[in-house]
Each structure stands twice: as C-alpha cells, then as structure tokens.
Write a protein that holds these residues in place. Structure first.
Motif, PDB file in Angstrom:
ATOM      1  N   TYR A  15       1.502 -10.420   4.835  1.00  0.00           N
ATOM      2  CA  TYR A  15       1.399  -8.996   4.546  1.00  0.00           C
ATOM      3  C   TYR A  15       2.428  -8.248   5.374  1.00  0.00           C
ATOM      4  O   TYR A  15       2.405  -8.286   6.604  1.00  0.00           O
ATOM      5  N   TYR A  21      -7.727  -3.710   0.093  1.00  0.00           N
ATOM      6  CA  TYR A  21      -8.297  -4.420   1.250  1.00  0.00           C
ATOM      7  C   TYR A  21      -9.373  -5.396   0.788  1.00  0.00           C
ATOM      8  O   TYR A  21      -9.394  -6.553   1.193  1.00  0.00           O
ATOM      9  N   GLU A  65      -3.097  -0.384   9.029  1.00  0.00           N
ATOM     10  CA  GLU A  65      -3.480  -1.425   8.071  1.00  0.00           C
ATOM     11  C   GLU A  65      -3.391  -2.795   8.702  1.00  0.00           C
ATOM     12  O   GLU A  65      -4.244  -3.659   8.503  1.00  0.00           O
ATOM     13  N   VAL A 103      -6.274   1.813  -1.788  1.00  0.00           N
ATOM     14  CA  VAL A 103      -6.032   0.981  -0.620  1.00  0.00           C
ATOM     15  C   VAL A 103      -7.325   0.253  -0.260  1.00  0.00           C
ATOM     16  O   VAL A 103      -7.317  -0.928   0.080  1.00  0.00           O
ATOM     17  N   GLY A 104      -8.442   0.956  -0.403  1.00  0.00           N
ATOM     18  CA  GLY A 104      -9.737   0.319  -0.155  1.00  0.00           C
ATOM     19  C   GLY A 104      -9.938  -0.882  -1.059  1.00  0.00           C
ATOM     20  O   GLY A 104     -10.340  -1.962  -0.616  1.00  0.00           O
ATOM     21  N   SER A 151       0.813  -1.216   0.000  1.00  0.00           N
ATOM     22  CA  SER A 151       0.000   0.000   0.000  1.00  0.00           C
ATOM     23  C   SER A 151       0.844   1.262   0.000  1.00  0.00           C
ATOM     24  O   SER A 151       0.315   2.360  -0.053  1.00  0.00           O
ATOM     25  N   HIS A 209      -6.147  -3.464  10.889  1.00  0.00           N
ATOM     26  CA  HIS A 209      -7.393  -3.643  10.150  1.00  0.00           C
ATOM     27  C   HIS A 209      -7.459  -5.012   9.476  1.00  0.00           C
ATOM     28  O   HIS A 209      -8.485  -5.672   9.477  1.00  0.00           O
ATOM     29  N   LEU A 210      -6.342  -5.439   8.883  1.00  0.00           N
ATOM     30  CA  LEU A 210      -6.365  -6.601   7.996  1.00  0.00           C
ATOM     31  C   LEU A 210      -6.014  -7.921   8.659  1.00  0.00           C
ATOM     32  O   LEU A 210      -6.554  -8.973   8.307  1.00  0.00           O
ATOM     33  N   GLU A 231      -9.321  -9.354   1.283  1.00  0.00           N
ATOM     34  CA  GLU A 231     -10.386 -10.068   2.005  1.00  0.00           C
ATOM     35  C   GLU A 231     -11.026 -11.125   1.122  1.00  0.00           C
ATOM     36  O   GLU A 231     -11.359 -12.214   1.575  1.00  0.00           O
TER      37      GLU A 231
END
Lengths: 493, 323
Positions: free
Chosen positions: A193, A178, A200, A174-175, A166, A203-204, A182
């Motif tokens: 990652y 993601y 990030e 970036v959205g 990213s 989040h991920l 996913e």
C-alpha cells in the motif's frame, strides 16, 4: 515465507541510479505500507514487483524462487495485481465489460449475464452502489477507483499492489476500502500500500518501509512509528513548523459572493473573503466545493452576485476572472492545469501571454520570467527545456502556482493545493500560500485533507450537498467539528 | 552533439536527397524553367497546407478545402464574366473577382469554423459535409461542364500566374510570403501559441483564459482566406473551373502537413515542415515525369509510402524520447 520479495535490488535508468540495494518482502496476510517523498523510488519498486520493469541488479523472488516476468500481464497471471494511480479503464465500456476486459468468459460469444452477475457480486462485496451496466465514462472519479479495485479482486490476487488508492475517494468510500483491504488480509493476500496519507498508513499497515532517495531508511512494525516519526524518516529532518504561523487578515472585504448557484451542484451560497485572509473550504468530495470555485471563477455557468472590492463584477470566463484580479488554480493539474507535452516556459506564460509582447512573444522576457519563477517557487527541474509532464508532482504544482501568480491575482482560489505531493513540498506550498496572504492577497483553499485546512486557514467554511453547512474558526476549528458539518451530524458547531 | 532530430531535420534531409536524386537523373531537373514550374505548381497546395497546419495543430481538420477551391474558382469566374459587359476588360474587373475569391474563402472558412465551434460538431463531419456541398455547387453552377473565363479577360489575367520578378513568378512569391508569415505566427505570435495550447489540451487552454472557440474559429477562417488566395492565383492558370477542379487537394494538403512533422492529433505545429512536405510531394511527381525510371502512374503509391514512412520515423523518435 514471503510470497513476493525484492532481494538486494538496484535499478538504473541510463546513468541515473534510482534504487540502491532494496530488500522488501511481502508476506501473505499482511498489509505492507511503502512510504516516501515523490521521487524516493516508490513507483519504481511497484513497477519491479508488478513485472513492468526488470531490476538492474539483485533479483525478484516469487515464493522464494527468482523470477523474471516478461510483462505486467504475465505477473498478473501469477496473481500479482497492480492498481495504478492513473486508471486503466475504457471509458466507453460498461463497468462489467471493464472488470472482465481481456478475460471475457464464454467462447466466441460474450457471456454478458455471467459478467454482469460476477461484477455485481464484486461490487456488493465492496459495498458500492455502482451498476454493472453503467458506462465507466459516466462514473465519478471515486466510483472509477472502486471499479479498478473490483477489477483487481476479480483477478483473484495473491499480491495486491495499490498506488495511492484513496487519493480520490470520499470519506465513506475510504471506509469501504479499508474494510476491503482488511478482508483481503484475512484471506491471506499480501497487500503493498503506497500512500501519502500517513494517517491511513498508521491505521492500515502491519509493516512499514520508508524510502528516501532510492534507499530503505527505516523499517517498522505496526505501532512502532508515529505519523510524525514517519514524516521525519521520509524527509530526513525534523518537520518543525509544518504549517506556517497564521496571519492577521485585514478588515476590508476583497471578495463577496451572494446567492451563487451552479445548476444541480451548488445552491445559494454566500460568502466573503477578506484581504490577506486564508479561507478554508472543507467538505466531502462531491459536496460542490470545486463547482462553487469554478462558478465564481467563470469556468461554469452560475447565477448569483459577485463583488470584488465592493464592485459588482460579471465573470463568465477565466479571462474575466484574471481581468478582475481573480484566479482559480485547478485541482486537476494534469488535465486542466498544465500542458504536459509542452516545455516549462510555455506553460508558465500561457495564462498571461499578453504581458509578453503585443505582437511578437518576447522570448527573452519569458526566459527571465522562468528564471524568476524557478527561484521564487523553488521549482526543481533537471533540465530547463524539459516538458512539464516530466516534472515530479510537487514541482508541477509549484509551476502551476507560478503560472497562476503571473496573472497578478489579488484573489486566489486554490483547489487541493497538495494532492499527490510529498511532505517536504507540501510544507513549502503552505509557506507560499501564507506568504502570499501576508502580501495582501486573499486566498481561498479547498482541501479534502482536514489537517491541512485546519493548519493553514484562518477561517473554514464547510460545504455539504451543494450548500454551506457552517463556518468554523478559532477554538471551534477542529477535525471533529468539520466532519460533523460535512456529514450533517449536527447543525451548529 | 545530440542525435539527429527527425522531427525538424527529417523532412529537410528528404528534400535534399530528392533534389540530389533529381539532378543526377536528368540534367533538365535543375534548369530554372523546371524549378519555376515545380515551385509555382506547389504554391496552391502550399498555401492551403500552411493554413491546414494551423487547423490541424489546434486539433481540427478540414476536408473541404479542395471543393472549396473549386467552388471559389467557379464563383470568381462567374462574377468576372458577369462584370465584363459592364466594366469591360479591365483590371478593375479582375480585382473585384479577386475580392470575390478572398471574401468567399473567408465566408466558407467561417462557415466551417462556426459549425465546429458553435454547433459543436466534429470537424471531420462538418467538413465532410461542406466538402460535398461545395463540390456539388460548383458542378451545378457549371451545369456539369466547365466554367470558362471571358477570353479577353483571361489574357489580361494570365501574368498573375505566369509573370513575376524574373523567373520567380507571383505564385512562388505569394507562397514564400505565406510560409514566412505562417512560420512567424506559429512560432512567435500569441495566436500560434494559443493554437498549440488548444491542440495540446483544450481544457488547460480554457482554464488559462484562452478563448478556445474564437481561436479555433480563426484557424478555419485563416485556412479559408488562404484557399481564396490560392484561387486568385489558380484562375489565371487555366482560366476555367469545373466539377473536377481541386480534386484531392485536401488530402495532398493534409499529407504535406503530416510529412512535415505536425501531429495529426494536434498540439505541435511545424509550418516549415509543411513547406518541406509540399515540396517533397511535388518533387516526387516532377522526378517521375522527368526520369523514365518508374511509371508516373505510380506517383500516388510512392507518395503513400513517403507519408507512412514519415510518420513511422517520427514516432520512433518520439518513442525513444519517452524512455
């Protein structure tokens, strides 16, 4: 059972051991984040998993069985795909040709239609508007990243290893990234990652492994580690005072820009910068921040008026800028900042060589300058005569800062001061910037990392589509307000 | 003690080996007359190759130098022949001729450099074009034959090639001075540092306030000047110029630069290496002529092997350093 794993792996290069007893297992349908400072051993682990290196001790397990890949392509044939930080794309070929490079469908004759169709489908899956027929060389950096991801997807990856994917993407992209990760997770792909962006990771990642000095120092599941906790684990100490306290800018205006335009990129921007001030410049990638800075610094043709200390100046080259006490520190340290094949000394003095002797370059003076720079900016070089390209990213950035400061600027524009740099060095660079402002320099910091702009700057300008969208300071200086201005959601903060 | 650095020592080792080989094959090899001969004949290519080192180090290339030399020799001879009736057989006439060669060299180098930097054309293309132009012009000026210097003037001019201080003739002295000055410029001057920076990464150079176009242009002008100087020394040797003067000099100069360890892609210049490269190439030629070991007709083949070998040796060193 894990699809790919390292079991008690050690790795040495000559006498230097970079990894000690690493255990890491990638599970299908799981995003595994690997974090650590630069030099902690992340890239070595990625290379071991991707088949580019062999372990010195321990073993690599594929589906539970020990394997030894002869090369990266052999690992790729097993469904292990690595997306490198530096792109592996042929600039003069089309997007479709790149996606299928080395695995072109059709026999002797290239099946252009099939390649184009499959590429279009992949790009659509990625929600990307790139045309399969576009030349990679004509694409922006974030678009090239998307092509890399499409290329990896086309390999039907079982294991996807992503190194800072990213770092060059815009908010929207970036959205999309993601969403794609996913999606891959739902399909049962194991994702490794690596990222410096802890938000990030939080989040991920389903699972986090923290490395420090070639050892695993922390393993955690989703939700077990806060971003602060991650940073602390990486650095091994509490990160108090991550951002230095803000200063008190003076009242005199050091730099005034009126109606600056860079054809096609920046439209009619006016701004002023005070003595001792740290001014942040935020905005999405592609909003014209770098172009504005390069226009001011004389590195791009621009029109408009620039005044330094109230005096109108004409800046048409970097040299004009230095002569007027204005220096620009590029975001692209590998391609525009440092000569990677040249020693530290030659890099340090390159922009200010006329200060080192009129006819003959005074080598002892250069060496003395290098001594001072390594001390002042804490450049950690294993060897004094090494080339700049062998330094870690953080130390390269410090060297670039030292090189720029050697021109004695009174106004400093720093573009992405901490891109691809580990947490410890980041806080050092923040301290340097604040220290320079304290000495009366006027600093403009361009950054895509919002916490950085907010933590560092006294005042923030936000750009959108080549224009200034607004100014924020004090209590109004929040991530929410920056995003609103940058995306054009509301006009006023 | 570290491993032998092939970049800097390789050419020197090869040169010493050739001297030993030459001395063991023929006792005449080390005679002062032979050494003077080899060095003096190396001087033309040598001076041009020193200039070429700067052009290549800055990421450029100049294929036109051989034709440029022929053209400059041609106009120098014409200028002097025209002046003889007015000024007489006189050193003044020769000095004006030398001036024509040097100024012509500067102008020709400027033309190449301006086309590369101002018109933004690839150096290979520009100098391929000017190579043809200069070659054709000299052939046209000579009307397909040979331009000969006025006989009396030739006699007066001869000592510039054949004379000197003892057995050290003027071409050797000039070559040595050019080499020393070139080495100094590459190592110790701002110009040399800028040349290396531009060849290494011209964007970094531009962001570091280096006037990239000016420096690039200057490398071509410097090379043109050195070609002019070589012509000043070349004309008294034969006293003539024709369409076949200086044929393949450009490739010999480039070969010497490469053998010397300068990277063809730019960024790393080795003037000493270039001097070694020039001497290696002329020694091979000389040894083949003195010893009846191999036919002198195979000279080109042996030189070709040396060039490829030099690059391979340097690359292996480089690759080892990467790891």
């Amino acid at each position: 059972m894990s699809v790919l794993a390292l079991e008690n792996v050690g790795k040495s290069f000559g006498p230097v051991t970079v990894l000690h007893g690493i255990d890491i297992a990638l599970e299908p349908g799981e995003v595994h984040a690997l974090i650590g400072e630069n030099g902690a051993g992340k890239s070595t682990i990625m290379k071991l998993l991707g088949g580019f290196l062999d372990p010195t001790s321990g073993q690599v397990l594929l589906d539970g069985r020990p394997v030894r890949f002869a090369s990266g392509p052999e690992a790729e044939a097993q469904g292990i795909v690595v997306i490198h930080q530096e792109f592996n794309l042929a600039r003069d070929l089309t997007v479709a040709a790149n996606v299928f490079l080395g695995r072109e469908p059709g026999g002797w004759r290239l099946d252009h239609a099939a390649m184009r169709q499959a590429t279009a489908a992949l790009l659509k899956r990625l929600d990307s508007p790139i045309s399969p027929d576009a030349l990679v060389g004509d694409l922006s950096v974030p678009d090239r990243q998307m092509v890399e991801i499409a290329k990896a997807l086309s390999r039907n990856a079982r294991v996807l290893i992503m190194d800072e994917p990213s770092a060059v993407l815009t908010h929207r992209e970036v959205g999309a990234l993601y969403a794609q990760i996913e999606g891959l997770r739902a399909e049962g792909v194991a994702v490794l990652y690596c990222s410096h962006r802890l938000d990030e990771v939080a989040h991920l990642a389903d699972r986090i492994t923290v490395l420090r000095d070639g050892r695993v120092v922390r393993r955690a599941l989703r939700g077990e580690l806060t971003q602060d906790g991650m940073a602390t684990a990486m650095v091994g100490r509490e990160l108090q005072d991550f951002y230095p306290p803000k200063g008190r800018p003076g009242d005199e205006i050091a730099l005034e820009v009126r109606g600056l335009s860079v054809p096609g990129r920046v439209h009619d921007v006016s701004l002023s910068l005070r003595r001792g001030e740290v001014l942040g410049l935020a905005g999405l990638v592609g909003s014209g921040r770098t172009e504005l800075a390069e226009g001011i610094a004389g590195l791009r043709p621009a029109s408009g008026e620039i005044r330094i200390d109230g005096r109108p100046v004409g800046i048409r080259s970097a040299g004009d800028g230095f002569a007027n006490g204005l220096a620009y520190l590029t975001e692209d340290r590998k391609e525009a900042g440092l000569l990677l094949e040249k020693p530290l000394r030659e890099n340090l003095t390159l922009a200010a060589l006329e200060r080192f002797g009129r006819w003959r370059i005074d080598r002892p003076a250069e060496e003395a300058a290098l001594d001072r720079a390594t001390q002042d900016f804490d450049i950690r070089a294993p060897r004094r005569d090494m080339v700049a390209g062998k330094l870690s990213g953080g130390n390269q950035q410090k060297l670039l800062l030292a090189k720029t400061m050697l021109t004695d600027p009174r106004i400093l524009i720093i573009d992405e001061p901490t891109r691809g740099i580990d947490v410890g060095t980041k806080s050092q660079i923040y301290a340097f910037i604040r220290q320079l402002a304290g000495q009366g320099l006027s600093v403009m910091v361009i950054s895509s990392e919002m916490p950085e702009v907010i933590g560092l700057a006294d005042r923030v300008l936000v750009m959108r589509e080549g224009r200034l969208a607004g100014e924020l300071q004090g209590a109004a200086l929040t991530e929410d307000n920056i995003v609103r201005l940058a995306m054009g959601v509301s006009e006023a903060a | 003690m570290r491993k032998i650095d092939f970049h800097t020592l390789g050419p020197l080792i090869a040169l010493i080996a050739l001297v030993v080989l030459g001395a063991s094959l023929n006792s005449a090899f080390l005679a002062p007359a032979n050494i003077t001969n080899v060095l003096a004949r190396s001087a033309f290519i040598g001076m041009i190759a020193v200039g070429m080192t700067f052009v290549i180090t800055a990421g450029g290339l100049d294929l036109s130098v051989g034709s440029m030399a022929a053209f400059l020799a041609g106009i120098t001879i014409i200028a002097m022949n025209v002046l003889v009736p007015n000024l007489g057989t006189h050193w003044g006439t020769i000095l004006i001729g030398m001036g024509v060669a040097v100024l012509g060299g500067l102008a020709a180098g400027y033309l190449n450099g301006a086309l590369v930097t101002k018109a933004r054309i690839e150096p290979f293309i520009v100098t391929l074009g000017t190579m043809g132009i200069f070659r054709s012009l000299v052939t046209w000026l000579a009307d397909g034959g040979t331009l000969s210097l006025d006989y009396a003037l030739r006699t007066l001019y001869r000592p510039v090639y054949y004379g000197g201080i003892g057995w050290i003739t003027w071409p050797i002295i000039c070559f040595a001075l050019v080499a020393l000055l070139g080495e100094w410029m590459m190592r110790h001057s701002r110009f040399g540092r800028h040349v290396e920076a531009i060849g290494s990464n011209d964007r970094v150079a531009r962001y570091s306030a280096i006037d990239v176009n000016r420096v690039r242009l200057l490398t071509y002008v410097l090379l043109g000047l050195l070609v002019g100087l070589a012509v000043v020394l070349y004309v008294p040797r034969l006293g003539s110029a024709s369409g076949s003067t200086g044929v393949l000099w450009e490739l010999e100069a480039i070969a010497a630069v490469i053998i010397g360890g300068t990277a063809l892609k730019g960024g790393r210049g080795r003037v000493w290496g270039t001097v070694m490269g020039v001497l290696i190439l002329s020694l091979i030629d000389n040894i083949l002529n003195l010893a009846n070991l191999v036919s002198p007709y195979l000279n080109g083949a042996i030189q070709g092997v040396i060039i490829v070998l030099a690059v391979v040796l340097q690359r292996e060193k480089h690759a080892a350093g990467e790891r």
